[in-house]
Design a protein around this motif. Sequence first.
Motif, PDB file in Angstrom:
ATOM      1  N   SER A 160       0.867  -1.172   0.000  1.00  0.00           N
ATOM      2  CA  SER A 160       0.000   0.000   0.000  1.00  0.00           C
ATOM      3  C   SER A 160       0.908   1.228   0.000  1.00  0.00           C
ATOM      4  CB  SER A 160      -0.851  -0.046   1.262  1.00  0.00           C
ATOM      5  OG  SER A 160      -1.839   0.908   1.197  1.00  0.00           O
TER       6      SER A 160
ATOM      7  N   SER B 143      -3.265   2.260 -14.821  1.00  0.00           N
ATOM      8  CA  SER B 143      -4.604   1.727 -15.080  1.00  0.00           C
ATOM      9  C   SER B 143      -4.521   0.564 -16.070  1.00  0.00           C
ATOM     10  CB  SER B 143      -5.476   2.855 -15.647  1.00  0.00           C
ATOM     11  OG  SER B 143      -6.713   2.352 -16.055  1.00  0.00           O
TER      12      SER B 143
ATOM     13  N   VAL C 157      -5.163   8.903 -10.659  1.00  0.00           N
ATOM     14  CA  VAL C 157      -4.885   9.122  -9.219  1.00  0.00           C
ATOM     15  C   VAL C 157      -4.722  10.597  -8.907  1.00  0.00           C
ATOM     16  CG1 VAL C 157      -3.771   6.879  -8.820  1.00  0.00           C
ATOM     17  CG2 VAL C 157      -2.399   8.820  -9.618  1.00  0.00           C
TER      18      VAL C 157
ATOM     19  N   ASP D 283      -3.602  10.214  -2.491  1.00  0.00           N
ATOM     20  CA  ASP D 283      -4.326   8.938  -2.543  1.00  0.00           C
ATOM     21  C   ASP D 283      -3.467   7.809  -1.990  1.00  0.00           C
ATOM     22  OD1 ASP D 283      -6.471  10.092  -3.721  1.00  0.00           O
ATOM     23  OD2 ASP D 283      -6.060   9.339  -5.761  1.00  0.00           O
ATOM     24  N   THR D 284      -4.117   6.843  -1.360  1.00  0.00           N
ATOM     25  CA  THR D 284      -3.416   5.622  -0.968  1.00  0.00           C
ATOM     26  C   THR D 284      -3.899   4.518  -1.908  1.00  0.00           C
ATOM     27  OG1 THR D 284      -3.349   6.341   1.317  1.00  0.00           O
ATOM     28  CG2 THR D 284      -2.982   3.993   0.920  1.00  0.00           C
ATOM     29  N   VAL D 285      -2.964   3.881  -2.533  1.00  0.00           N
ATOM     30  CA  VAL D 285      -3.335   2.849  -3.510  1.00  0.00           C
ATOM     31  C   VAL D 285      -2.542   1.586  -3.248  1.00  0.00           C
ATOM     32  CG1 VAL D 285      -3.984   4.505  -5.307  1.00  0.00           C
ATOM     33  CG2 VAL D 285      -1.611   3.702  -5.138  1.00  0.00           C
ATOM     34  N   THR D 286      -3.046   0.458  -3.749  1.00  0.00           N
ATOM     35  CA  THR D 286      -2.321  -0.803  -3.610  1.00  0.00           C
ATOM     36  C   THR D 286      -1.625  -1.104  -4.933  1.00  0.00           C
ATOM     37  OG1 THR D 286      -4.014  -1.553  -2.113  1.00  0.00           O
ATOM     38  CG2 THR D 286      -2.533  -3.234  -2.972  1.00  0.00           C
TER      39      THR D 286
ATOM     40  N   ILE E 268      -0.120  -0.650 -10.769  1.00  0.00           N
ATOM     41  CA  ILE E 268      -1.500  -0.968 -10.383  1.00  0.00           C
ATOM     42  C   ILE E 268      -2.045  -1.977 -11.407  1.00  0.00           C
ATOM     43  CG2 ILE E 268      -3.836  -0.020 -10.200  1.00  0.00           C
ATOM     44  CD1 ILE E 268      -2.508   2.640  -9.334  1.00  0.00           C
TER      45      ILE E 268
ATOM     46  N   THR F 130      -1.881   3.855  -9.221  1.00  0.00           N
ATOM     47  CA  THR F 130      -3.106   4.560  -8.859  1.00  0.00           C
ATOM     48  C   THR F 130      -4.003   3.635  -8.052  1.00  0.00           C
ATOM     49  OG1 THR F 130      -3.007   4.913 -11.200  1.00  0.00           O
ATOM     50  CG2 THR F 130      -4.570   6.258  -9.976  1.00  0.00           C
ATOM     51  N   ASP F 131      -4.937   4.226  -7.402  1.00  0.00           N
ATOM     52  CA  ASP F 131      -5.883   3.465  -6.607  1.00  0.00           C
ATOM     53  C   ASP F 131      -6.684   2.532  -7.515  1.00  0.00           C
ATOM     54  OD1 ASP F 131      -8.108   4.471  -3.951  1.00  0.00           O
ATOM     55  OD2 ASP F 131      -7.844   2.537  -4.959  1.00  0.00           O
TER      56      ASP F 131
ATOM     57  N   GLU G  77      -9.462   1.025  -6.963  1.00  0.00           N
ATOM     58  CA  GLU G  77     -10.902   1.327  -6.998  1.00  0.00           C
ATOM     59  C   GLU G  77     -11.213   2.373  -8.065  1.00  0.00           C
ATOM     60  OE1 GLU G  77     -10.720  -1.086  -3.756  1.00  0.00           O
ATOM     61  OE2 GLU G  77      -9.548   0.762  -3.924  1.00  0.00           O
ATOM     62  N   GLU G  78     -10.330   3.407  -8.088  1.00  0.00           N
ATOM     63  CA  GLU G  78     -10.596   4.500  -9.023  1.00  0.00           C
ATOM     64  C   GLU G  78     -10.542   4.030 -10.462  1.00  0.00           C
ATOM     65  OE1 GLU G  78      -8.686   8.221  -8.731  1.00  0.00           O
ATOM     66  OE2 GLU G  78      -8.800   8.222  -6.544  1.00  0.00           O
TER      67      GLU G  78
END
Length: 673
Positions: free
Chosen positions: A571, A600, A611, A615-618, A635, A667-668, A670-671
């Motif tokens: 993360s 992406s 992003v 933001d916190t992204v995995t 990502i 990038t996150d 989810e986004e």
Amino acid sequence: MKSFVVAKSAGFCFGVKRAVDMALSLAGSRVCTLGPLLHNKQVVAKLEALGIKAVNSVEDIPGGHAVIIRSHGVDLETHRALIERGLEIHDATCPCVKRIHEIVSAESERGGLVLLFGDRGHPEVTATASYAENATVFSSADELEELLKTNPELADKRLIMVSQTTASRNEWDKCVKISKKLCTNAEILDTICNATNFRLKEALELSSRCDLLVVVGDRGSANTRGLAMASPKAALIESAGELDCAGLAGYERVAVTAGASTPPETIEEVVLKMTEEINATNTPVEEAGSGESFAELLEQSIKTLNTGDKVKGVVTAITPTEIHVELGTKHAAYIPLDELTDDPEIKAEELVKIGEEIETFVVRVNDVEGTVKLSKKKLDTVKSWEDVENALDTNVILEGIVKEENKGGVVVSVKGVRVFVPSSQTGLPKDAPMSAIMNTKVKLRITEFNRARRRVVGSIRSVQQETRRANAENIWSTIEVGRKYGGIVKSLTSYGAFVDIGGVDGMVHVSELSWNRVRQPSDILKPGDKLDVYVLSFDPEKKKISLGHRRPEDNPWNRFTASFKVGDTVSVKVVKLMPFGAFAEVMPGVDGLIHISQLSDHRIGKPADAVSEGDTVTVKITDIDMERQKISLSIRALIEEIEPESIPEGPDEIVAIAEEGKTLIATDIEETE
Ligand code: F3S
């Protein structure tokens, strides 16, 4: 007889001299003495010839006469009777005896039981006992022991033990031991008169160096008899008429002393006769004492002390309130405890010892009472002024405590002397508060000394500069790369911090301050801060030292490589967007790059489409470049792992672009979904 020597302490003690002087000053007026003024027939006869008779009781005092109380003092009842008769009283009670009366009376009022060591029936002892509610007199150590053992209830009572002024010191010391052993609450006050002790000591010392000790004095005087009994070589005579000149021929060296009640003229007659005897036998005369004539010795023993004199003496007793000092003159000299030291924590016994020589300063001479008040503190101050003045001439460094701060600087106490240090010479940085050095020990040099104006100026800075120069030399001769120093931050710039490493300043570049991102040094440091540094490089010619502060073992890259590997999912926090991708923090001090193509699973126009900063992204770690310390993150790789068939086409190779020590971000997820 080849030579003779006269004791400096021979003759009147100050208490007796005071009484005789008082009586002589009253000659011609109607006055009498209550009891013989002293135990000396010649003096008593002389006073009688002057009209001053001795009477035995208050009732015998003729009407219209004044009365002189002799140096022993009188008991309370007699004193009251004198007052009741309305007589004019001239009190010649020796101040030493009076002091005991006061102690006994005060302690007795506080409920203490008085134990008085002395000869029962001696007028002084009778008088002293009368000032206590309850006084028990004992005349030997054995008697005291018996008293305490047969009355065990006394052991825990508050006892005050004092002695007759002319008591034997040896016996008194034994009494002290016994009371300390058997009593838990005894206050022991050494009230033995110095004069008696000193006289005896001197007589014994002279007697050890001579073949004969001639003691001059009245046989009725206990003091004179005591001297005669102290030495087997002693012969007692009352006057020059008793001197056996023929007998003297059998002795080489003769010593002469005299009791406290022997007048100077009697001693002088003896000395004259002995001198004539020596001259008659044509023997070369060895001067008495250290080459001084008797007249000189006599003069010396009654010499007048003046306020401000520096005098040497021997400590003869230490009491709870004062130190008794024998000056070799006819004075009772004492140092009140508060004139010994300023430090209430220090006990007198720690500073002075009985029998040791001490130099002091005469504060006040009371010729009427025959007392001299001395001060060690004042002498120390006088000496301190001399030391401080010498320090100016010799440029010696002194030490002191900063005691006060004022508008212009600080005041440093150097051995009790106030030394003003202007603020520019305190060694403190400009605008630094003076309070920073209050009550601290400092080293300084004297730069101005004006005794008349009592103005002394000093400089702490001058010492610091010299110390700094010496330290600098030491640093330059021992410096090496990697050497560690405890430094102090001197000043800050936008690019680094100047640090004093104990005499030399070095520079720590901002990038060397921390492994974390530091915008400017003032964000984490301020002047005066302590900073551990080590040498990165140095140039002795240009006098430049480059320092580091961050420790290699704290290098976050090493911590990163120890914890993560390619393929790990982590993360991360997006910290910066660039046209080619986004930087993300993997751990403090370690960033990675998420290339735009890895942000992406579909094509995006710019990183912000996927992003935002913060933001916190995995992400998945896709590459670690050990050499260039770069990390590639993705990502997209994670999404492909979940839905491989839905991943749109992208570049075959992701190039991690990062600044030194930073890595790529993703990038996150989810986004992007
Ligand atoms: Fe003399 Fe006084 Fe001492 S009378 S012996 S000076 S106590």
